[in-house]
Each structure stands twice: as C-alpha cells, then as structure tokens.
Design a protein around this motif. Structure first.
Motif, PDB file in Angstrom:
ATOM      1  N   VAL A   1       0.864  -1.176   0.000  1.00  0.00           N
ATOM      2  CA  VAL A   1       0.000   0.000   0.000  1.00  0.00           C
ATOM      3  C   VAL A   1       0.901   1.227   0.000  1.00  0.00           C
ATOM      4  O   VAL A   1       1.678   1.434   0.930  1.00  0.00           O
ATOM      5  CB  VAL A   1      -0.908  -0.004   1.245  1.00  0.00           C
ATOM      6  N   THR A   2       0.804   2.033  -1.047  1.00  0.00           N
ATOM      7  CA  THR A   2       1.723   3.167  -1.186  1.00  0.00           C
ATOM      8  C   THR A   2       1.118   4.490  -0.763  1.00  0.00           C
ATOM      9  O   THR A   2       1.831   5.459  -0.561  1.00  0.00           O
ATOM     10  CB  THR A   2       2.180   3.301  -2.648  1.00  0.00           C
ATOM     11  N   GLY A   3      -0.223   4.538  -0.646  1.00  0.00           N
ATOM     12  CA  GLY A   3      -0.819   5.807  -0.245  1.00  0.00           C
ATOM     13  C   GLY A   3      -2.110   5.566   0.512  1.00  0.00           C
ATOM     14  O   GLY A   3      -2.887   4.662   0.183  1.00  0.00           O
ATOM     15  N   ILE A   4      -2.321   6.359   1.573  1.00  0.00           N
ATOM     16  CA  ILE A   4      -3.572   6.296   2.339  1.00  0.00           C
ATOM     17  C   ILE A   4      -4.039   7.723   2.555  1.00  0.00           C
ATOM     18  O   ILE A   4      -3.217   8.606   2.856  1.00  0.00           O
ATOM     19  CB  ILE A   4      -3.363   5.685   3.746  1.00  0.00           C
ATOM     20  N   ASP A   5      -5.330   7.979   2.402  1.00  0.00           N
ATOM     21  CA  ASP A   5      -5.843   9.283   2.791  1.00  0.00           C
ATOM     22  C   ASP A   5      -7.191   9.090   3.484  1.00  0.00           C
ATOM     23  O   ASP A   5      -7.998   8.267   3.065  1.00  0.00           O
ATOM     24  CB  ASP A   5      -5.987  10.215   1.581  1.00  0.00           C
ATOM     25  N   TRP A   6      -7.413   9.845   4.548  1.00  0.00           N
ATOM     26  CA  TRP A   6      -8.627   9.696   5.360  1.00  0.00           C
ATOM     27  C   TRP A   6      -9.440  10.979   5.221  1.00  0.00           C
ATOM     28  O   TRP A   6      -8.975  12.055   5.614  1.00  0.00           O
ATOM     29  CB  TRP A   6      -8.236   9.492   6.827  1.00  0.00           C
ATOM     30  N   ALA A   7     -10.639  10.867   4.650  1.00  0.00           N
ATOM     31  CA  ALA A   7     -11.464  12.049   4.464  1.00  0.00           C
ATOM     32  C   ALA A   7     -12.079  12.433   5.808  1.00  0.00           C
ATOM     33  O   ALA A   7     -12.813  11.643   6.400  1.00  0.00           O
ATOM     34  CB  ALA A   7     -12.570  11.742   3.451  1.00  0.00           C
ATOM     35  N   PRO A   8     -11.788  13.629   6.329  1.00  0.00           N
ATOM     36  CA  PRO A   8     -12.249  13.983   7.671  1.00  0.00           C
ATOM     37  C   PRO A   8     -13.773  14.051   7.816  1.00  0.00           C
ATOM     38  O   PRO A   8     -14.312  13.548   8.790  1.00  0.00           O
ATOM     39  CB  PRO A   8     -11.608  15.343   7.948  1.00  0.00           C
TER      40      PRO A   8
ATOM     41  N   VAL B   1      -9.246   6.167   1.559  1.00  0.00           N
ATOM     42  CA  VAL B   1      -8.920   5.694   0.222  1.00  0.00           C
ATOM     43  C   VAL B   1      -7.482   5.191   0.291  1.00  0.00           C
ATOM     44  O   VAL B   1      -6.621   5.824   0.918  1.00  0.00           O
ATOM     45  CB  VAL B   1      -9.100   6.802  -0.853  1.00  0.00           C
ATOM     46  N   THR B   2      -7.241   4.039  -0.296  1.00  0.00           N
ATOM     47  CA  THR B   2      -5.882   3.474  -0.288  1.00  0.00           C
ATOM     48  C   THR B   2      -5.509   3.107  -1.713  1.00  0.00           C
ATOM     49  O   THR B   2      -6.365   2.785  -2.528  1.00  0.00           O
ATOM     50  CB  THR B   2      -5.799   2.192   0.560  1.00  0.00           C
ATOM     51  N   CYS B   3      -4.215   3.188  -2.015  1.00  0.00           N
ATOM     52  CA  CYS B   3      -3.783   2.762  -3.338  1.00  0.00           C
ATOM     53  C   CYS B   3      -2.505   1.957  -3.166  1.00  0.00           C
ATOM     54  O   CYS B   3      -1.797   2.111  -2.165  1.00  0.00           O
ATOM     55  CB  CYS B   3      -3.532   3.960  -4.248  1.00  0.00           C
TER      56      CYS B   3
ATOM     57  N   ASN C   1      -4.326  -0.917  -7.993  1.00  0.00           N
ATOM     58  CA  ASN C   1      -5.705  -0.686  -7.580  1.00  0.00           C
ATOM     59  C   ASN C   1      -5.819   0.395  -6.534  1.00  0.00           C
ATOM     60  O   ASN C   1      -4.861   0.680  -5.823  1.00  0.00           O
ATOM     61  CB  ASN C   1      -6.278  -1.961  -6.943  1.00  0.00           C
ATOM     62  N   ALA C   2      -7.057   0.914  -6.411  1.00  0.00           N
ATOM     63  CA  ALA C   2      -7.361   1.784  -5.284  1.00  0.00           C
ATOM     64  C   ALA C   2      -8.672   1.289  -4.691  1.00  0.00           C
ATOM     65  O   ALA C   2      -9.528   0.767  -5.402  1.00  0.00           O
ATOM     66  CB  ALA C   2      -7.493   3.235  -5.736  1.00  0.00           C
ATOM     67  N   TYR C   3      -8.815   1.410  -3.379  1.00  0.00           N
ATOM     68  CA  TYR C   3     -10.048   1.024  -2.708  1.00  0.00           C
ATOM     69  C   TYR C   3     -10.549   2.192  -1.891  1.00  0.00           C
ATOM     70  O   TYR C   3      -9.753   2.881  -1.243  1.00  0.00           O
ATOM     71  CB  TYR C   3      -9.827  -0.168  -1.765  1.00  0.00           C
ATOM     72  N   VAL C   4     -11.880   2.401  -1.918  1.00  0.00           N
ATOM     73  CA  VAL C   4     -12.488   3.369  -1.017  1.00  0.00           C
ATOM     74  C   VAL C   4     -13.124   2.555   0.100  1.00  0.00           C
ATOM     75  O   VAL C   4     -13.904   1.636  -0.152  1.00  0.00           O
ATOM     76  CB  VAL C   4     -13.561   4.217  -1.736  1.00  0.00           C
TER      77      VAL C   4
END
Lengths: 105, 369
Positions: free
Chosen positions: B55-62, B68-70, B75-78
């Motif tokens: 997993v190279t990137g994670i972002d958490w929508a406040p 969301v992870t990529c 692939n990316a997953y929400v």
C-alpha cells in the motif's frame, strides 16, 4: 602572489562553460580549473572557498569530483583539502547536487 | 515531542482521522492497520486486507470518514465504516503500473491517484451506476507521479513527478461541481489544463504542498533543493539549495513557513520572504538534549581502539528522534496556515508528534512567521 591565485580562481569559476556540448571545451575548462586548484597553498584554500556564493560552491564541488576522476601526480592530496573546505560550506547537499546534476562540468 | 515506535519496519504511509484519535498506516506490506489512541498507548483496532501489493498511499477524508488506499497492485479502494467493519469498494484506475500516491479533494467528492503509468487518475462517484469512475490526466507528464496536493478550490491539483517537474493541473469534473472562479494560477480551467509547470530541477520531486490559501506551492526534490512558486509574484520560483541530504516530505505550517524532512532524519524549518522572493533555512527542529561531553575513561579508549580502530569520541549513533529517514509529514492541528502540531513517520517504523509552540520556546533562534 596570493591575490593572483584568488583572481585566477574567480576567473576560472566565472568562465566555466555552462551548457556547452563540446567535450573539448569542457576538458579545457577542467584542465584550467585543476591547474588553478593545485596552485593554491593549503592555508589559502579556506579563504577562497568562503569568497564564493552558493552556486559557486556547487560548481567548485563539481570540479573537485571531476579532478578526482582524472588524478594527476599529487592532485588528489590538494583536491582532498579543497573538498574538506567546500564540504564545510556547502554541506552534503552540494555533493548530492554533483551526483544529480544534468549539466556536468 | 512524543515519539512512538509502531514497528521495526518502515511505515510506508499514514493518515489520521478527523479528531486525531486514530491513525491508519501501512506496515510495509499489503495491509493497512488502524490504531486508536488509548491514553498513552496505541492499540490496533482494525486490519484492512484487500490489496495484493504494497500500500503506497492512504488518505482519510475527515468529514465523510472514508479511507482511500492505493497500492502497487495498480488498484485503489475506497473504504467505508459500516458498524465496526471497514468495507472496501474497488476503484478501477485503468493503469498498468503501480499507484504511488492518493489524495482526497477538499470537498471529498473526488480523489486523485498518481502512478507509475505517467498519469494521474481523477476518480469521482457516478450516482447512476453506483460506482467510481476515473478520468486521466496524461499530458505532458513523462514519468512516475510521486506526490499530489489539492488546491483549496477543489479543482486545481499539484503533481510532483520523477521527470523532475512540479505541475499544476485542473481536475475540474463537471459532473460533480460548479465551474470554478478565477484564481491567481489562471481563469480557464478545463479538465487536464496545465496551469503551471516548473523548469527542471535536477531531482525527482518527492513531495509537493499547496499553502493554505492556494496561492503558493512548494516542493522538495532529490537534488537537495526546496522550491516555492508564488502565484502572487507571477509564478516566480524561489529555489533553495540545501546543505542537507535530500528531503522527502514538505508541508506549509503558516503562509510563509515550511517544515520539511527527509534522509537527514530530522524536520527542518524554512521561511519564505515574500518581498524578496527568497527561501531561507530556519534551523533544525530536532535538537537533541546536549549529552555532556564527558571524557572517555582509559578503558573505553582502549575498547574503541580495539573495536573501531579510532579513539574518536564522536557518536556512531544518530542523535535525532527518528533513527531513519522521515518519509511523510502531516499537519495535525491548526491547518496549513496556523499549524500548532504536526506528525512525522519514517523508515524506522516510528511516528513522532511535534508541537510548534514547544519548539519555538525550546529553540530560541527559531522564528516562525
């Protein structure tokens, strides 16, 4: 005599060919710079390095490593002293920029 | 400074939830682990296993509380929290190389993914088909996109790439938003429009960040430089050649001050002087407690001579909090204009929280404008 060496140093730095593709021009500039660097007395090196701006230090570091690549008799010893002084001013960043530079000297 | 060692392996990436009680991180494998703060300890509460590659990137929508992870599996997953379980939704990115970074837009109605396919996927939710679709921004990117950051207007996107350039694109999606009003970066913003492109530095652009107002963008690259483009000064670029090893992460903490960190394992302060358009180094933020320079005993001296062949008193271990390169910085409290706390994670598997006020009082020469 000190003044002459310093002036020659600044001239060599200033007239460094920035973006030439001519290998001959580059080699001529390298040879000139090596001559100037080896003509310095150990005690004068620090003053010369301190008289340069950030770009000048980066350029000097490039020439020092170029000089290491093609060693002549006794050149490495004086170049190591130049390296020590240039490193003190430019930090590891100046060496990184020698490695990543696209326009080599 | 609070330092917590999560792992012995590098933390690939991390993201915080809105109230900063939970952190999602990738422990250098195919999973995402979520930890919750329990007093002074951190306990693992979730393990998200869906990716087939790191997993190279994670972002958490406040606001919407979605992750969301990529990853390198292209692939990316929400992820949405249903009850006490995170449920993934696959997003087809249509890329044939690893995804490298992902960021939710400020309004959380779309997200951008940078990849090794030399393009950026802008993904948004299509209500009719109940699924995420994506559009590509390709030209003129020539290499892997390593970092992304959104402008506060939800349309402009800054991208740092391995082709040594920083670019600002328009990621305007007419299906989900109104036409944006003009900004200092330009007024016409059709999808994919290149609003700004930096001249080449000589290194991969590791990290890029918009200021809180969006009129400045800063980036760090692998040739040990920090650059800032100011739209208020006709997109003039100020460059600082640092004396340090290359920096890997950068963020604004006020409109004029930046914190960056990288292979020197220590966050550093940089200041932008608007009137002159210059960047200056403001100092290291990780000053170790001065361990008294005690002299070596004769026994230690001989031991050193035997083991290391030197009688040097210099330490062979790092004095900094992080014992390996810092790969990511995130703002915790205060936003990018009045940041009072930020967090760093690194290749030593540790996470550190830095308090700006304490730093200001501890390091007297520090001036945060």
């Amino acid at each position: 005599r000190t003044g002459e060496a310093l002036r020659a140093f600044h001239t060599a730095i200033r007239s460094s060919p920035g973006s030439t593709r001519s290998q001959a021009m580059k080699e001529q500039a390298q040879g000139m710079m090596l001559k100037v660097l080896t003509s310095f007395k150990s005690s004068e090196i620090e003053q010369a390095v301190n008289s340069l701006d950030r770009n000048g230090v980066d350029l000097l570091m490039k020439y020092i490593y170029k000089g290491f690549e093609k060693p002549t008799e006794n050149s490495s010893a004086i170049l190591l002293q130049w390296h020590e002084k240039a490193l003190a001013v430019g930090g590891l960043g100046s060496i990184v920029r020698v490695l990543t530079a696209r326009k080599t000297v | 400074m609070a330092y917590h060692s999560f792992l012995l392996e590098p933390i690939s990436c991390h993201a915080w939830n809105k109230d900063r009680t939970q952190i999602a991180l990738c422990p250098n494998n195919h999973e995402v682990h979520i930890y919750r703060k329990d007093g002074a300890k951190w306990s693992k509460i979730h393990e998200l296993k869906e990716h087939n590659g790191q997993v190279t990137g994670i972002d958490w929508a406040p606001e919407s509380n979605r992750l969301v992870t990529c990853g390198t599996d292209r692939n990316a997953y929400v992820w949405t929290l249903k009850g006490n379980v995170w449920k993934p939704t696959l997003v087809i990115l249509r890329i044939n190389r690893a995804a490298r970074c992902v960021k939710w837009s400020p309004k959380e109605n779309k997200f951008a993914v940078g990849s090794g396919s030399r393009l950026i996927s802008i993904c948004y939710f299509e209500q009719e088909n109940d699924w995420w679709v994506c559009k590509h921004i390709k030209k003129p990117i020539r290499s892997t996109v390593l970092s992304l950051d959104w402008h506060p207007n939800n349309v402009l996107l800054a991208a740092g790439s391995c082709d040594f350039k920083c670019r600002i694109f328009s990621a305007y999606i007419k299906e989900v938003e109104e036409r944006p009003s003009p900004t200092p970066w330009g007024s016409k913003m059709p999808f994919g429009e290149l609003m700004f492109e930096s001249s080449s530095s000589c290194g991969w652009v590791h990290s890029i960040c918009f200021s809180a107002s969006g009129s400045r963008v800063a980036w760090v690259s692998h040739d040990s430089t920090l650059c800032l483009a100011d739209a208020g000064r006709k997109m003039d670029v100020a460059t600082l050649c640092t004396e340090t090893l290359p920096l890997l992460a950068v963020t604004f903490i006020t409109e004029n001050s930046l914190v960056a960190a990288g292979h020197d394992c220590c966050p550093m302060l940089f200041t932008y002087e608007e009137s002159q358009g210059t960047l200056t180094f403001g100092g290291k933020l990780d000053v170790p407690k001065q361990s008294s320079q005690r002299g070596l005993t004769a026994r230690e001296r001989f031991q050193n001579l035997d083991k290391k062949a030197s009688s040097d008193t210099a330490n062979a271990t790092l004095d900094t909090l992080h014992k390996n390169s810092i790969s990511q910085i995130s703002v915790l409290v205060g936003g990018k204009d009045k940041c009072s706390q930020f967090c760093t994670t690194g290749m030593d598997g540790g996470m550190s929280i830095w308090d700006v006020k304490s730093l200001e009082s501890a390091l007297k020469d520090l001036k945060i404008k």
